[in-house]
Design a protein around this motif. Structure first.
Motif, short mmCIF file in Angstrom:
data_model
loop_
_atom_site.label_atom_id
_atom_site.label_comp_id
_atom_site.label_asym_id
_atom_site.label_seq_id
_atom_site.Cartn_x
_atom_site.Cartn_y
_atom_site.Cartn_z
N LEU A 186 45.86 24.01 45.52
CA LEU A 186 46.61 24.55 46.65
C LEU A 186 46.62 23.55 47.81
N ARG A 187 47.79 23.31 48.33
CA ARG A 187 47.93 22.50 49.54
C ARG A 187 47.95 23.42 50.76
N PRO A 188 47.72 22.87 51.97
CA PRO A 188 47.77 23.70 53.17
C PRO A 188 49.09 24.46 53.27
N GLY A 189 48.98 25.75 53.58
CA GLY A 189 50.16 26.60 53.71
C GLY A 189 50.56 27.30 52.43
N GLU A 190 50.02 26.88 51.28
CA GLU A 190 50.40 27.51 50.01
C GLU A 190 49.56 28.77 49.77
N ARG A 191 50.10 29.64 48.90
CA ARG A 191 49.47 30.93 48.65
C ARG A 191 49.21 31.12 47.16
N ALA A 192 48.10 31.80 46.87
CA ALA A 192 47.76 32.15 45.49
C ALA A 192 47.19 33.56 45.47
N VAL A 193 47.26 34.20 44.32
CA VAL A 193 46.75 35.56 44.20
C VAL A 193 46.09 35.74 42.84
N VAL A 194 45.03 36.51 42.83
CA VAL A 194 44.40 36.98 41.59
C VAL A 194 44.85 38.43 41.40
N LEU A 195 45.55 38.70 40.30
CA LEU A 195 45.91 40.08 39.95
C LEU A 195 44.76 40.66 39.14
N HIS A 196 44.09 41.64 39.71
CA HIS A 196 42.79 42.07 39.20
C HIS A 196 42.78 43.55 38.86
N ALA A 197 42.28 43.89 37.69
CA ALA A 197 42.17 45.28 37.24
C ALA A 197 40.73 45.76 37.37
N ASP A 198 40.53 46.81 38.15
CA ASP A 198 39.21 47.43 38.32
C ASP A 198 38.99 48.53 37.29
N ASP A 199 37.72 48.90 37.15
CA ASP A 199 37.30 50.10 36.39
C ASP A 199 37.57 50.01 34.89
N VAL A 200 37.68 48.81 34.32
CA VAL A 200 37.85 48.72 32.87
C VAL A 200 36.56 49.22 32.21
N GLY A 201 36.71 50.12 31.26
CA GLY A 201 35.56 50.75 30.63
C GLY A 201 35.26 52.13 31.16
N LEU A 202 35.96 52.54 32.21
CA LEU A 202 35.76 53.88 32.75
C LEU A 202 35.92 54.92 31.64
N CYS A 203 36.94 54.74 30.82
CA CYS A 203 37.20 55.63 29.69
C CYS A 203 38.06 54.86 28.69
N GLN A 204 38.33 55.46 27.53
CA GLN A 204 39.09 54.75 26.50
C GLN A 204 40.48 54.39 26.98
N ALA A 205 41.06 55.20 27.86
CA ALA A 205 42.41 54.94 28.36
C ALA A 205 42.49 53.62 29.12
N THR A 206 41.38 53.21 29.77
CA THR A 206 41.38 51.92 30.47
C THR A 206 41.31 50.76 29.48
N LEU A 207 40.62 50.96 28.37
CA LEU A 207 40.55 49.91 27.35
C LEU A 207 41.90 49.68 26.71
N GLU A 208 42.60 50.76 26.39
CA GLU A 208 43.91 50.63 25.77
C GLU A 208 44.89 49.97 26.74
N ALA A 209 44.81 50.35 28.02
CA ALA A 209 45.68 49.70 29.01
C ALA A 209 45.38 48.21 29.09
N TYR A 210 44.10 47.87 29.13
CA TYR A 210 43.74 46.46 29.21
C TYR A 210 44.23 45.71 27.97
N ARG A 211 44.09 46.32 26.79
CA ARG A 211 44.53 45.67 25.55
C ARG A 211 46.02 45.38 25.60
N ARG A 212 46.81 46.36 26.03
CA ARG A 212 48.26 46.18 26.08
C ARG A 212 48.66 45.12 27.11
#
Length: 315
Positions: free
Chosen positions: A12-38
């Motif tokens: 990154l140079r000065p003035g540039e922008r970056a983002v981490v797209l982050h998923a929380d709570d993986v493992g909360l239940c099976q539905a989060t695992l399937e979402a993460y897999r897809r």
């Protein structure tokens, strides 16, 4: 550590922008695992974090035997729903101040702050990191469920865990007033937490420039909401948090905010999302990239003197 050097390492140079797209709570239940897999197979996501006390953790570890995964430890000290509870992984006898009368984590961060003894907090969080490693998962970062660790006496443990294991932690540069608003703590507690935040940065921890979260109380037009959040991110490195899960009876039974979690999955699978990042001029980063750039700039990192070294377990 020099922040500008770190940004340069990330491309990154000065003035540039970056983002981490982050998923929380993986493992909360099976539905989060399937979402993460897809999403991992067909969507747009750069990192996620895993709840070590979850009974679904072995299934996630099995899923991660294939492909390249960027997973952190979602450090848990609370169990907020009355009918679906988590308990410490270090054992109740070793974590008595962390649990209520039923032996589960306290329901609220406020209760944890009132009862938890620092030594037991440290022991429990170490056990959660070790549980992931024992299943062959190599964490890329640490973050805090419900932001419970962003509080006086606990923030220093959180930061030191990251330094000890050579892992960045999810923190942003904030004033004491900003910490009070974000974490719902009093002004005096926020002042003390801010002091610990300054100590963490002086010790070498890196901080995000901004932190945005897709709301769990509104499942409406997710893509438009995400676009607005992306457009408002400042220069530097930001974190955008979601909580994806697929629609399933288990999810509906345990999470009143299930509709927003399902909407997050649809967002990450939406082919417009990568185009929105490109239109905003945002570089998509992984937490593992942040970890590697940070380690390379730490004194002694190249020789292994700064961080506790461990072999990556074989699957």
């Amino acid at each position: 550590m020099n922040r500008l050097q770190w940004l340069e390492k990330l491309g990154l140079r000065p003035g540039e922008r970056a983002v981490v797209l982050h998923a929380d709570d993986v493992g909360l239940c099976q539905a989060t695992l399937e979402a993460y897999r897809r999403i991992h197979a067909d969507g747009c996501l750069s990192s996620a974090s895993v709840m070590a006390p979850s009974p679904w953790l072995p299934a996630l570890a099995e899923l991660c035997q294939r492909g390249d995964h960027d997973l952190g430890v979602h450090l848990v000290l609370n169990s907020e729903w009355s009918s679906f509870r988590f308990a410490p992984v270090s054992g109740l006898a070793a974590a008595s101040s962390l649990v209520d009368a039923q032996g589960y984590f306290w329901a609220s961060a406020r209760d944890t702050h009132a009862h938890a003894r620092p030594g037991e907090v440290r022991q429990e969080l170490e056990a959660q990191i070790q549980r992931l490693r024992s299943l062959g998962l190599s964490p890329s970062h640490l973050d805090s469920h419900m932001l419970t660790l962003v509080a006086p006496g606990l923030l220093s443990i959180y930061a030191d865990l990251g330094l000890t294991h050579g892992l960045p932690i999810s923190l942003i540069r904030l004033s004491a007033e900003g910490l009070a608003r974000l974490c719902n703590i009093g002004a005096e507690a926020a002042q003390r937490a801010h002091g610990e935040l300054l100590q963490a940065t002086a010790a070498g921890q890196v901080l995000f420039d901004a932190w945005a979260e897709l709301p769990l109380n509104d499942a409406g037009d997710r893509f438009s909401h995400c676009q607005r959040l992306l457009g408002g991110l400042p220069e530097g490195v930001s974190l955008l948090i979601s909580h994806p899960a697929v629609d399933a009876p288990e999810l509906r039974a345990l999470a009143p905010d299930w509709a927003a979690r399902v909407a997050d999955t649809c967002l990450h699978l939406d082919p417009r999302l990568p185009k929105a990042l490109e239109a905003e001029g945002l570089k998509l980063l992984r937490m593992r990239e942040l970890m590697q750039a940070w380690r390379e700039l730490q004194p002694g990192a190249a020789t292994g003197e700064r961080f506790r070294a461990w072999p990556r377990p074989a699957h």
